[in-house]
Design a protein around this motif. Structure first.
Motif, short mmCIF file in Angstrom:
data_model
loop_
_atom_site.label_atom_id
_atom_site.label_comp_id
_atom_site.label_asym_id
_atom_site.label_seq_id
_atom_site.Cartn_x
_atom_site.Cartn_y
_atom_site.Cartn_z
N ILE A 71 0.85 -1.19 0.00
CA ILE A 71 0.00 0.00 0.00
C ILE A 71 0.89 1.24 0.00
CG2 ILE A 71 -1.62 1.35 1.40
CD1 ILE A 71 -2.73 -1.36 2.46
N LEU A 72 0.68 2.11 -0.98
CA LEU A 72 1.42 3.37 -1.03
C LEU A 72 0.43 4.49 -0.72
CD1 LEU A 72 3.60 2.73 -4.24
CD2 LEU A 72 4.20 2.30 -1.84
N ASP A 73 0.52 5.02 0.48
CA ASP A 73 -0.48 5.98 0.98
C ASP A 73 0.26 7.24 1.44
OD1 ASP A 73 -2.63 7.28 2.08
OD2 ASP A 73 -3.28 5.61 3.35
N CYS A 74 1.02 7.82 0.50
CA CYS A 74 1.92 8.93 0.84
C CYS A 74 1.42 10.30 0.40
CB CYS A 74 3.30 8.67 0.23
SG CYS A 74 4.21 7.34 1.05
N LEU A 75 0.30 10.37 -0.29
CA LEU A 75 -0.10 11.68 -0.83
C LEU A 75 -0.23 12.78 0.23
CD1 LEU A 75 -2.62 10.82 -3.71
CD2 LEU A 75 -0.22 11.53 -3.87
N PRO A 76 -0.69 12.48 1.46
CA PRO A 76 -0.79 13.57 2.44
C PRO A 76 0.55 14.23 2.77
CG PRO A 76 -2.18 11.73 3.10
CD PRO A 76 -1.36 11.25 1.94
#
Lengths: 352, 352
Positions: B228-233
């Motif tokens: 899971i790549l959840d880095c946008l924030p």
């Protein structure tokens, strides 16, 4: 170009307003005979126990409604108590929360930038102007505001509003006071007030919501839409003597309230915790469940005696799960939403 | 009678065990080349930025599984960082959390009594014994454990367990690290691990989840069930240059991961906030929404290039509402449940 930019971003002076001077506080029993941002009138200071009085200076459920065309809203204030608790952050214990409704009852939320210093500051916005919007600023759940000012740009207008509708009154414990919401708007009493679009008065007293006569007297004398008695978490015990105590307190409270407000719906609520086989805590399970059983027996007795407009919010209707509390007793925000939802479902059945 | 009582309540000595000596920590990439309770191996210290390394010493997502017939479980430990944050309580930043599963995958929770002193202590129970129960003790989300011991009565047995299944790896920001859960088990990564009964590795770095090569290298080299790549924030911005930066980082990360793990599902996630007209915050709305649009464009580009097993978790699937965050960016426990639920729904579509 530099000159134009600096003119465009130059800020006008802030117009600071002390809401106490406006007489516009909501979420408390009355405006007269009351000091500062307290929840309890001065007249009861001599008749309630000291911790009840002290907790009555906390501002749980107190709020201010206003209209403004300001793009940014600032608040500065001081408090007299500890800023946080191990299981509840500063934003919940001592923070503010700004919601808004429009003219069709839809709710909005405005995140705030905060600084917890000697003077606490919140800055909300920028927001798009909307002339139908009524803001609602919630005060701290577990602290005592000693001074507060609301600020808007000096070219903006601000107009305070007061709801005159009869309130729902909640008499409860730390849970009703808002422990352990992460911010004031998420205490279940405040969630419920928005969900039903009805004023709510929060008489939650941490560790001290014990169905005591001076508080019942206050409630009896305040015309209300609904009265919620959610005190079992502060009346826990497993002895026959405790079961008798619970019954005696509930009977006395309900008959007194029924005498003074013959038609007001009264809700008796189970302990929100207990009855969950997936929570591994023998001691608390037994304590919570036996306390709820005692309250239920007292409710059934009142029903059999023919008391009308008496309702019961069941533990199973609240349905807290293994992720809903921070310490089993106190709901987190997930649990707060569950509690408010359960009350809403029940109250909408009889409140039109 | 007095004598009998005092014998019956006399407590046996506590057997204290240092889990580091057992080599049983879960929720991190590897057991070798790693110091203490850190999440990152020592080998990357020289190649990651200093804040990434420092946050890698926080114990988000690290846990220990064990069986015991003890009625009470005690833990004592020390930490090196600040105990709380203004919007996150001590129980979340520095606390522990004890869940348990039984042999049919059902989950349980054990509330703890805590004391936040120089040595922090938690006491769990009493619980009824159950030989099928496997406890899971979660470590602090935003602090660094420097020493820890788990204690059970000296007449009890305790047996540590280790899952050997490939993990879900999450690379993310403060939100993935667990801000602002009220306790460790409510970080969405930990909720998701229980919901799917799958090991999860939390590579959330507050303010520093930026799709950087050294972290992608680590993930690429760890066989995983899902990435899971959840880095946008942590990649927010409204300029064309920022849109290019996001695209460049996502393309590089996905192609590298796809090269090393050809069949592992990869999830790209929108910013969880934004796109909610009921949240009055023009600045953040614009920032979050444009960042999500940039990430989405990059995802579409990868899909069009034929990259397989690539999935997208939409902001609308998470559906945070006006009560789901403490400060708009960071979910509260209510928001954490929504995020975990959204991931679970997506992942169950492709993970059998």
């Amino acid at each position: 170009m530099v000159f134009i930019c600096s003119v465009a971003t130059a800020q006008l002076p802030i117009n600071w307003i002390d809401p106490l001077n406006e007489g516009v506080l909501q979420g408390r029993l009355a405006d007269n005979d009351i000091t500062g941002y307290n929840r309890l009138p001065d007249s009861v200071k001599s008749v309630v126990r000291e911790p009840v009085w002290a907790l009555g200076t906390n501002n749980a459920g107190v709020y201010v409604n206003f209209k403004t065309n300001a793009k940014e809203i600032q608040v500065r204030y001081t408090v007299s108590g500890a800023l946080d608790m191990p299981h509840m952050p500063k934003t919940g214990v001592s923070g503010l929360d700004l919601y808004a409704s429009n003219n069709n009852g839809e709710w909005y939320w405005t995140p705030g930038d905060y600084r917890f210093k000697d003077t606490i500051t919140y800055s909300f916005g920028p927001v798009k102007e909307n002339s139908h919007r009524i803001y609602r600023l919630y005060l701290p759940l577990y602290n005592t505001v000693t001074w507060m000012e609301i600020g808007v740009s000096s070219d903006a207008t601000i107009e305070f509003q007061k709801e005159e509708e009869s309130p729902i009154i909640i008499y409860g414990t730390s849970i009703a006071q808002g422990g352990c919401a992460s911010r004031p708007g998420l205490a279940w009493s405040n969630l419920l007030g928005r969900a039903l679009n009805t004023p709510v008065i929060n008489l939650g007293f941490s560790g001290n919501g014990r169905l005591e006569k001076p508080i019942i007297d206050l409630i009896a004398n305040t015309p209300s839409r609904v009265i919620i008695l959610d005190c079992l978490p502060n009346l826990t015990g497993v002895t026959p003597e405790n079961t008798e105590r619970i019954d005696s307190l509930i009977q006395a409270a309900v008959y007194q309230l029924r005498a003074s407000q013959p038609n007001t719906p009264i809700v008796l609520t189970d302990h929100s915790s207990g009855f969950n086989k997936n929570i591994l805590d023998e001691t608390d399970n037994t304590l919570y469940e036996q306390t709820t059983q005692a309250g239920l027996a007292s409710f059934e007795k009142l029903k059999q005696a023919g008391v009308k407009n008496l309702y019961h919010l069941r533990n199973a209707d609240i349905a807290l799960d293994i992720n809903s509390t921070v310490d089993y007793a106190h709901p987190n925000d997930f649990g707060m939403v569950k509690i408010s939802d359960a009350y809403q479902r029940l109250i909408e059945q009889f409140l039109r």
